[in-house]
Write a protein that holds these residues in place. Structure first.
Motif, PDB file in Angstrom:
ATOM      1  N   GLU A 415       0.822  -1.210   0.000  1.00 40.27           N
ATOM      2  CA  GLU A 415       0.000   0.000   0.000  1.00 40.27           C
ATOM      3  C   GLU A 415       0.855   1.259   0.000  1.00 40.27           C
ATOM      4  O   GLU A 415       0.351   2.350  -0.279  1.00 40.27           O
ATOM      5  N   SER A 416       2.133   1.119   0.349  1.00 45.29           N
ATOM      6  CA  SER A 416       3.009   2.285   0.424  1.00 45.29           C
ATOM      7  C   SER A 416       3.965   2.383  -0.754  1.00 45.29           C
ATOM      8  O   SER A 416       4.761   3.311  -0.809  1.00 45.29           O
ATOM      9  N   GLN A 417       3.947   1.420  -1.634  1.00 43.29           N
ATOM     10  CA  GLN A 417       4.985   1.346  -2.666  1.00 43.29           C
ATOM     11  C   GLN A 417       4.414   1.566  -4.068  1.00 43.29           C
ATOM     12  O   GLN A 417       3.468   0.886  -4.459  1.00 43.29           O
ATOM     13  N   PRO A 418       5.011   2.475  -4.838  1.00 53.17           N
ATOM     14  CA  PRO A 418       4.657   2.553  -6.252  1.00 53.17           C
ATOM     15  C   PRO A 418       4.887   1.186  -6.900  1.00 53.17           C
ATOM     16  O   PRO A 418       5.793   0.473  -6.507  1.00 53.17           O
ATOM     17  N   SER A 421       1.730  -1.303  -5.269  1.00 57.33           N
ATOM     18  CA  SER A 421       0.342  -1.018  -4.916  1.00 57.33           C
ATOM     19  C   SER A 421      -0.622  -1.474  -6.002  1.00 57.33           C
ATOM     20  O   SER A 421      -1.811  -1.603  -5.753  1.00 57.33           O
ATOM     21  N   GLN A 440      19.799   0.376  -4.548  1.00 58.45           N
ATOM     22  CA  GLN A 440      19.118   1.541  -5.102  1.00 58.45           C
ATOM     23  C   GLN A 440      19.105   2.746  -4.156  1.00 58.45           C
ATOM     24  O   GLN A 440      18.501   3.764  -4.464  1.00 58.45           O
ATOM     25  N   GLY A 441      19.766   2.614  -3.006  1.00 60.34           N
ATOM     26  CA  GLY A 441      20.014   3.791  -2.183  1.00 60.34           C
ATOM     27  C   GLY A 441      18.991   4.106  -1.114  1.00 60.34           C
ATOM     28  O   GLY A 441      19.206   5.029  -0.338  1.00 60.34           O
ATOM     29  N   SER A 442      17.870   3.386  -1.059  1.00 62.29           N
ATOM     30  CA  SER A 442      16.913   3.627   0.029  1.00 62.29           C
ATOM     31  C   SER A 442      16.163   2.335   0.336  1.00 62.29           C
ATOM     32  O   SER A 442      16.034   1.485  -0.535  1.00 62.29           O
ATOM     33  N   GLY A 445      13.512   1.374  -2.253  1.00 60.63           N
ATOM     34  CA  GLY A 445      13.844   0.890  -3.583  1.00 60.63           C
ATOM     35  C   GLY A 445      13.053   1.595  -4.659  1.00 60.63           C
ATOM     36  O   GLY A 445      12.325   2.562  -4.398  1.00 60.63           O
ATOM     37  N   ARG A 446      13.237   1.117  -5.858  1.00 59.32           N
ATOM     38  CA  ARG A 446      12.552   1.687  -7.023  1.00 59.32           C
ATOM     39  C   ARG A 446      12.148   0.493  -7.866  1.00 59.32           C
ATOM     40  O   ARG A 446      12.916  -0.020  -8.658  1.00 59.32           O
TER      41      ARG A 446
ATOM     42  N   VAL B  32      19.448   9.750  -2.024  1.00 60.88           N
ATOM     43  CA  VAL B  32      19.613   8.420  -2.615  1.00 60.88           C
ATOM     44  C   VAL B  32      20.825   8.377  -3.548  1.00 60.88           C
ATOM     45  O   VAL B  32      21.553   7.394  -3.589  1.00 60.88           O
ATOM     46  N   GLU B  70      19.064   8.483 -13.988  1.00 62.47           N
ATOM     47  CA  GLU B  70      18.861   7.757 -12.732  1.00 62.47           C
ATOM     48  C   GLU B  70      18.259   8.688 -11.679  1.00 62.47           C
ATOM     49  O   GLU B  70      17.333   8.324 -10.952  1.00 62.47           O
ATOM     50  N   ASN B  73      14.652   9.303 -12.499  1.00 68.34           N
ATOM     51  CA  ASN B  73      13.837   8.126 -12.157  1.00 68.34           C
ATOM     52  C   ASN B  73      13.549   8.088 -10.658  1.00 68.34           C
ATOM     53  O   ASN B  73      12.440   7.771 -10.234  1.00 68.34           O
ATOM     54  N   GLU B  74      14.581   8.376  -9.871  1.00 67.83           N
ATOM     55  CA  GLU B  74      14.402   8.356  -8.421  1.00 67.83           C
ATOM     56  C   GLU B  74      13.440   9.458  -7.990  1.00 67.83           C
ATOM     57  O   GLU B  74      12.602   9.266  -7.108  1.00 67.83           O
ATOM     58  N   ASN B  77      10.061   8.319  -8.757  1.00 71.66           N
ATOM     59  CA  ASN B  77       9.702   7.260  -7.809  1.00 71.66           C
ATOM     60  C   ASN B  77       9.264   7.849  -6.473  1.00 71.66           C
ATOM     61  O   ASN B  77       8.248   7.442  -5.895  1.00 71.66           O
ATOM     62  N   GLN B  78      10.017   8.834  -5.992  1.00 72.01           N
ATOM     63  CA  GLN B  78       9.689   9.418  -4.689  1.00 72.01           C
ATOM     64  C   GLN B  78       8.372  10.188  -4.743  1.00 72.01           C
ATOM     65  O   GLN B  78       7.548  10.098  -3.832  1.00 72.01           O
ATOM     66  N   TYR B  80       5.921   9.698  -6.779  1.00 70.86           N
ATOM     67  CA  TYR B  80       4.852   8.716  -6.936  1.00 70.86           C
ATOM     68  C   TYR B  80       4.592   8.015  -5.600  1.00 70.86           C
ATOM     69  O   TYR B  80       3.456   7.728  -5.219  1.00 70.86           O
ATOM     70  N   ARG B  81       5.673   7.775  -4.856  1.00 72.77           N
ATOM     71  CA  ARG B  81       5.518   7.128  -3.551  1.00 72.77           C
ATOM     72  C   ARG B  81       4.687   8.008  -2.614  1.00 72.77           C
ATOM     73  O   ARG B  81       3.821   7.514  -1.890  1.00 72.77           O
ATOM     74  N   VAL B  84       1.061   7.586  -3.673  1.00 65.71           N
ATOM     75  CA  VAL B  84       0.494   6.306  -3.233  1.00 65.71           C
ATOM     76  C   VAL B  84       0.275   6.328  -1.721  1.00 65.71           C
ATOM     77  O   VAL B  84      -0.758   5.895  -1.220  1.00 65.71           O
TER      78      VAL B  84
END
Lengths: 485, 156
Positions: A415-418, A421, A440-442, A445-446, B32, B70, B73-74, B77-78, B80-81, B84
């Motif tokens: 529910e928290s992840q692109p 979800s 991926q640094g966190s 992830g991605r 990141v 990159e 993209n990150e 991603n953030q 979009y996160r 969500v």
């Protein structure tokens, strides 16, 4: 069925024209059909035409498929909220009673130099990384703070048998402590078996320990991956496995030993041989672990790594071979498949869920506590990001209050992840915060470019395809019998 | 979104619309990628102007462009996160709170039994025995090798 196209699992253009009939779901096109899953993990497969009718609300209750969809919580006007609630509680570990698996690194010393070993091992004669008995005592005390009525203490290294006195101390002390605590207490030795002897085997068996080792394949593959400084690594593993199995065959009460295969580039193309070797030893559990470009393995990735697709192809070949062996009367299963099948077919987690901090903890030789063994391995490479406390100073409540434990749990929630979800496999999947962090640094992830996600989705594709195969499905269903062993 | 590279300066410059990307998303994406590049951020009225300076030397234009990609993209991603998470925050908060509560034993966690005098004495004995065994068996360079394992039914 085989998967095709994008890794985004919900097909485009699925606007609901009759939302009252269509429950919240995710979908994934597999071959000629569509896999439809609910938030609680109920699922069915539909043809493209059936799926179009489903989305249009045209499927009637009196059709066989209508009854199936209703029973599986996929029709909004037939939702059984009590059942859905129970399922959510089970899937999300809402009733999980605290950390159950406690990994104790009793030393970083090792007599092997495995090409992929993350553990940053030190030389055999460097005792600076041996856990002391006092630290071990504090680690056991912390583990016993868990309200979980079942505790597993796992010995890891390095090679844990290099600090045998502390292994013995932990077993004896935990057993003494458990006389008052009354938990179901298990011990697991994770070892290369090179220092195992009859005395140690019998001592551990008498105290209810189980045994786990690495067996990467036939001798040429195993010894290429796992370089033994003092002799023949493959031979010592085989001797250990046979010795434990022989005691079991003679009626001694001990679990069958586990032999985990870490798949490297050397394993590709050898799937059948690898399965045959394990089965040939009379072992029923085959476990094929992917190599990840994490920790030490990142440094040797160019020589031993592979793509996620190569791993999935290897895994599919091994699984098909194992299914075929089962059909000819052999009794054996693959561990990852079993864990996922329990989630897919029974709607629950196995007894060792993969939830960092809340369900498992790892203790380094110096008493540092990590959310998981993977987090501890990362620290051995110099990054203690996943450290959440220290034995003797931290209590369980402190560990659970640590922001990293909360972050790991949030990151584990689809529910928290692109992408997660909307993923059809989300109800059965777990994320890997340490893998995400290192690659991926966190911890989040991605997912669209996440190698672990690509691998696990590939494995799900393989499993769901085999579940559609009338010859393979009964074999996979029969593997559920192993879950309580 | 354009990505410009300057190979000599190991620099990538790019911009991202503020209408889409929040400051928080830029900050997290910067963290990141921090191990690979220094990140400079100038929040303009319409766009985030971002400069990455690669920590690695010798990257060609394609590699620098990939670094910029990159980062974007990150950033996506953030953002979009966040989206969500906003949709599902209530259920996610309930799930995490309940999981943590359950992991500590519920509202009234059981108190582990106190060590009895017998356990204290046994602990003392075990600690002494372990210390003695360490002293006795482990000063040598190579840890004691056990006798070869016998496999019943097989020649020793």
């Amino acid at each position: 069925m085989s998967a095709s196209g994008s890794r985004l699992t919900s097909p485009a253009g699925t606007l609901e024209r009759e939302p009252r009939r269509v429950a919240a779901h995710a979908a994934r096109r597999l071959g000629g059909g569509v896999l439809v899953t609910s938030d609680t993990g109920e699922w069915t497969t539909l043809s493209e035409a059936e799926y179009a009718r489903y989305l249009s609300g045209e499927i009637r209750d009196d059709e066989p498929i209508g009854a199936t969809l209703a029973e599986r919580g996929l029709l909004r006007d037939h939702l059984d909220f009590a059942k859905l609630g129970d399922s959510l509680v089970s899937r999300h570990l809402l009733s999980w009673p605290g950390p159950g698996v406690h990994t104790l690194v009793v030393t970083r010393r090792c007599n092997f130099r495995c090409v992929y070993c993350h553990a940053s091992v030190v030389a055999e004669d460097d005792r600076s990384t041996d856990m002391t008995p006092e630290t071990a005592r504090a680690a056991v005390d912390l583990a016993f703070e868990s309200p979980n009525p079942e505790l597993t203490l796992e010995f890891q290294g390095g090679e844990p048998l290099l600090n045998w006195p502390v292994v013995r101390f932990i077993v004896d002390y935990a057993r003494a402590k458990n006389q008052a605590a009354g938990k179901r207490l298990h011990f697991g030795l994770i070892s290369n078996f090179s220092l195992l002897d009859d005395e140690k085997i019998d001592w551990l068996i008498e105290r209810g320990a189980s045994f786990c080792t690495s067996l990467d394949g036939p001798a040429d593959v195993h010894d290429k991956n796992r370089v033994y400084l003092g002799g023949n690594g493959h031979a010592s593993v085989i001797a250990g496995l046979k010795a434990i199995s022989a005691r079991r065959a003679a009626g001694v009460k001990v679990d069958a030993p586990n032999a985990i295969c870490t798949v490297t580039r050397h394993s590709l193309g050898r799937a059948r041989e690898i399965v045959d070797q394990v089965v040939g030893l009379g072992l029923e559990r085959v476990q094929l672990g992917p190599l990840d470009p994490v920790g030490f393995a990142k440094r040797s990735w160019d020589s031993i790594g592979y793509t996620s697709r190569e791993f999935v192809a290897f895994y599919a070949e091994a699984l098909d071979h194992l299914i075929s062996l089962n059909r000819s009367g052999v009794k054996a299963y693959e561990k990852t498949a079993l864990v996922l099948l329990i989630r897919i077919l029974e709607g629950g987690h196995w007894r060792f869920p993969n939830s960092d901090g809340a369900a498992r903890l790892a203790y380094d030789w110096d008493g540092a506590v990590y959310t998981s063994e993977d987090g501890r391995l990362l620290a051995a490479e110099g990054d203690a990001f996943f450290k959440i406390g220290r034995v003797g100073e931290s209590h369980l409540g402190d560990l659970l209050d640590h922001p990293l434990v909360r972050t790991s749990l949030y990151a584990a929630l689809p529910e928290s992840q692109p992408m997660c979800s909307q993923c059809a496999y989300a109800p059965y999947c777990t994320v890997q915060p340490v893998y995400n962090y290192e690659t991926q640094g966190s911890p989040w992830g991605r997912m669209p470019s996440n190698g672990w996600c690509e691998k696990i989705m590939g494995i799900f594709d393989v499993l769901f395809a085999r579940l559609q195969d009338p010859a393979a499905r009964p074999v996979l269903e029969s593997w559920l019998d192993y879950k309580d062993r | 979104m354009n990505i410009d590279v300057d190979v000599a300066e190991r620099r990538v410059t790019l911009s991202a619309p503020r209408k889409i990307y929040s400051d928080d998303a830029v900050r997290i994406a910067a963290h990141v990628i921090d191990s690979r590049a220094e990140v400079y951020h100038d929040a303009g009225r319409a766009a985030h102007e971002i400069t990455l300076v690669s920590r690695r030397t010798g990257l060609d234009a394609a590699a620098l462009e990939a670094l910029g990609g990159e980062f974007l993209n990150e950033l996506l991603n953030q953002e979009y996160r966040f989206l969500v998470a906003r949709f599902n925050r209530r259920i996610a908060d309930i799930l995490v709170a309940q999981a943590l509560l359950s992991a500590r034993g519920g509202e009234h966690p059981p108190v582990p039994p106190a060590d009895t005098p017998e356990l204290k004495a046994e602990t003392k004995r075990l600690l002494a025995a372990a210390a003695e065994e360490i002293k006795r068996t482990m000063p040598r360079k190579i840890a004691p090798q056990g006798a070869p394992i016998r496999v019943p039914g097989e020649p020793g």
